[in-house]
Design a protein around this motif. Structure first.
Motif, mmCIF file in Angstrom:
data_model
loop_
_atom_site.group_PDB
_atom_site.id
_atom_site.type_symbol
_atom_site.label_atom_id
_atom_site.label_comp_id
_atom_site.label_asym_id
_atom_site.label_seq_id
_atom_site.Cartn_x
_atom_site.Cartn_y
_atom_site.Cartn_z
ATOM 1 N N GLU A 1 31.952 -23.947 75.824
ATOM 2 C CA GLU A 1 31.174 -24.340 76.760
ATOM 3 C C GLU A 1 29.670 -24.520 76.494
ATOM 4 N N ASN A 2 28.931 -25.390 77.020
ATOM 5 C CA ASN A 2 27.487 -25.410 76.843
ATOM 6 C C ASN A 2 26.685 -25.829 77.876
ATOM 7 N N HIS A 3 25.348 -25.384 77.703
ATOM 8 C CA HIS A 3 24.424 -25.195 78.746
ATOM 9 C C HIS A 3 22.922 -25.343 78.249
ATOM 10 N N TRP A 4 22.110 -26.136 79.242
ATOM 11 C CA TRP A 4 20.904 -26.546 78.584
ATOM 12 C C TRP A 4 19.837 -25.549 79.432
ATOM 13 N N VAL A 5 18.833 -25.184 78.899
ATOM 14 C CA VAL A 5 17.914 -24.266 79.381
ATOM 15 C C VAL A 5 16.499 -24.635 79.007
ATOM 16 N N GLN A 6 15.835 -24.672 79.989
ATOM 17 C CA GLN A 6 14.014 -25.003 79.948
ATOM 18 C C GLN A 6 13.228 -23.784 79.812
ATOM 19 N N VAL A 7 12.842 -23.634 78.719
ATOM 20 C CA VAL A 7 11.822 -22.480 78.460
ATOM 21 C C VAL A 7 10.291 -23.127 78.479
ATOM 22 N N GLY A 8 9.662 -22.041 79.251
ATOM 23 C CA GLY A 8 8.221 -22.402 79.807
ATOM 24 C C GLY A 8 7.966 -23.652 80.658
ATOM 25 N N ASN A 9 6.888 -24.020 80.951
ATOM 26 C CA ASN A 9 6.369 -24.826 82.050
ATOM 27 C C ASN A 9 5.950 -26.341 81.386
ATOM 28 N N GLU A 10 5.616 -25.968 79.686
ATOM 29 C CA GLU A 10 4.937 -26.863 79.269
ATOM 30 C C GLU A 10 6.060 -28.100 78.348
ATOM 31 N N PHE B 1 13.524 -16.828 72.899
ATOM 32 C CA PHE B 1 13.280 -18.416 72.748
ATOM 33 C C PHE B 1 11.826 -18.356 72.092
ATOM 34 N N PRO B 2 11.632 -18.934 70.976
ATOM 35 C CA PRO B 2 10.405 -18.668 69.794
ATOM 36 C C PRO B 2 9.271 -19.750 70.672
ATOM 37 N N LYS B 3 9.521 -20.876 71.421
ATOM 38 C CA LYS B 3 8.416 -21.860 71.837
ATOM 39 C C LYS B 3 9.084 -22.476 73.129
ATOM 40 N N ASN B 4 8.174 -23.137 73.795
ATOM 41 C CA ASN B 4 8.369 -24.127 74.989
ATOM 42 C C ASN B 4 9.480 -25.147 74.671
ATOM 43 N N GLY B 5 9.905 -25.587 75.513
ATOM 44 C CA GLY B 5 10.980 -26.797 75.259
ATOM 45 C C GLY B 5 12.346 -26.387 75.706
ATOM 46 N N GLU B 6 13.271 -27.384 75.488
ATOM 47 C CA GLU B 6 14.514 -27.103 75.795
ATOM 48 C C GLU B 6 15.808 -26.733 74.798
ATOM 49 N N TYR B 7 16.516 -26.044 75.044
ATOM 50 C CA TYR B 7 17.430 -25.396 74.384
ATOM 51 C C TYR B 7 18.950 -25.550 74.757
ATOM 52 N N LYS B 8 19.696 -25.785 73.850
ATOM 53 C CA LYS B 8 21.167 -25.888 74.047
ATOM 54 C C LYS B 8 21.958 -24.765 73.703
ATOM 55 N N LEU B 9 22.577 -24.251 74.724
ATOM 56 C CA LEU B 9 23.419 -22.887 74.356
ATOM 57 C C LEU B 9 24.923 -23.330 74.379
ATOM 58 N N ILE B 10 25.547 -22.943 73.033
ATOM 59 C CA ILE B 10 26.847 -23.597 73.033
ATOM 60 C C ILE B 10 27.758 -22.236 72.687
ATOM 61 N N ALA B 11 28.649 -21.918 73.796
ATOM 62 C CA ALA B 11 29.700 -20.687 73.674
ATOM 63 C C ALA B 11 30.838 -20.976 72.997
ATOM 64 N N ASP B 12 31.307 -20.239 72.185
ATOM 65 C CA ASP B 12 32.780 -20.630 71.417
ATOM 66 C C ASP B 12 33.385 -19.454 71.274
ATOM 67 N N PHE B 13 34.641 -19.857 72.111
ATOM 68 C CA PHE B 13 35.331 -18.664 72.350
ATOM 69 C C PHE B 13 37.153 -19.043 72.459
ATOM 70 N N ILE B 14 38.041 -18.097 72.269
ATOM 71 C CA ILE B 14 39.372 -18.440 72.395
ATOM 72 C C ILE B 14 40.063 -17.308 73.808
ATOM 73 N N PRO B 15 40.407 -17.965 74.675
ATOM 74 C CA PRO B 15 41.017 -17.099 75.762
ATOM 75 C C PRO B 15 42.297 -16.845 75.191
ATOM 76 N N THR B 16 42.937 -15.815 75.029
ATOM 77 C CA THR B 16 44.264 -15.029 74.595
ATOM 78 C C THR B 16 45.326 -16.121 75.102
ATOM 79 N N GLY B 17 46.064 -16.658 74.242
ATOM 80 C CA GLY B 17 47.308 -17.576 74.794
ATOM 81 C C GLY B 17 46.787 -18.702 74.672
ATOM 82 N N SER B 18 45.572 -19.332 74.760
ATOM 83 C CA SER B 18 45.047 -20.572 74.928
ATOM 84 C C SER B 18 44.480 -21.134 73.475
ATOM 85 N N GLN B 19 44.234 -22.490 73.582
ATOM 86 C CA GLN B 19 43.350 -23.076 72.526
ATOM 87 C C GLN B 19 41.949 -22.581 72.636
#
Length: 282
Positions: free
Chosen positions: A151-160, A129-147
């Motif tokens: 899925e998404n997840h927030w990450v805090q990078v650094g203390n500032e 991650f290039p700098k301090n701050g919050e980042y959203k991670l978005i996973a995009d996929f297809i389980p076989t046989g499903s639509q």
């Protein structure tokens, strides 16, 4: 990633809720739309029968609870079904089993990467991650046989607490990137309806049309769109995947009025370029 298109099909979408929300869409189509605070129904059209939807949950782990800027962080994503059993099989969608989008909270940073499938529902990748701050991670996929799922997840990078850059709509929708002049056009920029958009390419020095775009992940280009509040995520594939320029046409759907950032990803001469635009959607 992939909705049916009006004119070439009917738009279909779903909305998400929560920090690790799930989106489902008909993966035989061209676009995906998801949201972090709503939930909606799917639309079908014609004789296409949507795949059944699988209830899944994701477990995200990083190599450290507090990643630091410009240091490698290992990310693992475990995909399980509603009973806690690993999802074993995933469809290859545009050459990859899982697409991972990373954006900073102010959308000044964007990356599109592809974790390796380790088996038994586990994906892993190392990134920075290039700098301090919050980042959203978005996973995009297809389980076989499903639509399709998101899925998404927030990450805090650094203390500032990082200062957020303002997200300001562009006054011009022509950008020059790597000696390519790229112009973005819409048939009508509006919320709540299908919108046709076109990226046109010229050589920035000679103004000659560029006609040798190469496939990137199996298509002439990919487009990711995220709202300024980072709630709405849209992933578009082109209407004509085998196009080579000077035009790359897409259909998309803005779920509500507001400011959105658009990243177009294309390839020429084996070099991938990212073209960003910020638009105000009425």
């Amino acid at each position: 990633m992939i909705l049916k298109l009006l004119g070439s099909g009917l738009l279909s979408m779903a909305f998400l809720s929560g920090c690790t929300a799930t989106q489902t869409v008909d993966h035989n189509q061209h676009n995906a739309v998801s949201s972090g605070n709503e939930q909606g129904e799917h639309a079908g059209h014609g004789t296409t029968t949507p795949a059944p939807s699988m209830d899944i949950k994701s477990i995200w782990k990083l190599s450290t609870d507090k990643p630091e800027p410009n240091q490698k962080s290992n990310i693992s994503i475990q995909i399980d079904d509603s009973k806690g059993a690993p999802v074993e099989k995933f469809d290859v969608n545009h050459e990859k089993q899982l697409h991972l989008i990373l954006v900073s909270k102010d959308l000044s940073y964007f990356d599109h990467i592809h974790p390796e499938y380790m088996g038994k529902g586990l994906f892993e990748i190392s990134t920075m991650f290039p700098k301090n701050g919050e980042y959203k991670l978005i996973a995009d996929f297809i389980p076989t046989g499903s639509q399709q799922k998101t899925e998404n997840h927030w990450v805090q990078v650094g203390n500032e607490k990082a200062a957020l850059e303002p997200i300001i709509p562009d006054t011009s929708l022509t950008k020059t990137v790597d000696n390519k002049e790229v112009t973005l056009q819409f048939d009508k920029l509006q919320a709540g309806k299908e919108v046709q958009m076109n990226f046109s390419f010229k050589d920035s020095k000679t103004q000659a049309p560029i006609t040798n775009l190469q496939p990137y992940l199996g298509a002439v280009g990919h487009v990711v769109i995220i709202s300024s509040d980072v709630e709405h995520y849209i992933h578009n594939h082109p209407l004509e995947e085998k196009a080579t320029g000077p035009d790359a046409k897409f259909a998309t759907f803005f779920p509500k009025s507001g400011v959105y950032k658009i990243w177009g990803q294309f390839q020429q001469n084996s070099q991938v370029i990212i073209v960003p635009f910020v638009v105000q959607v009425p």
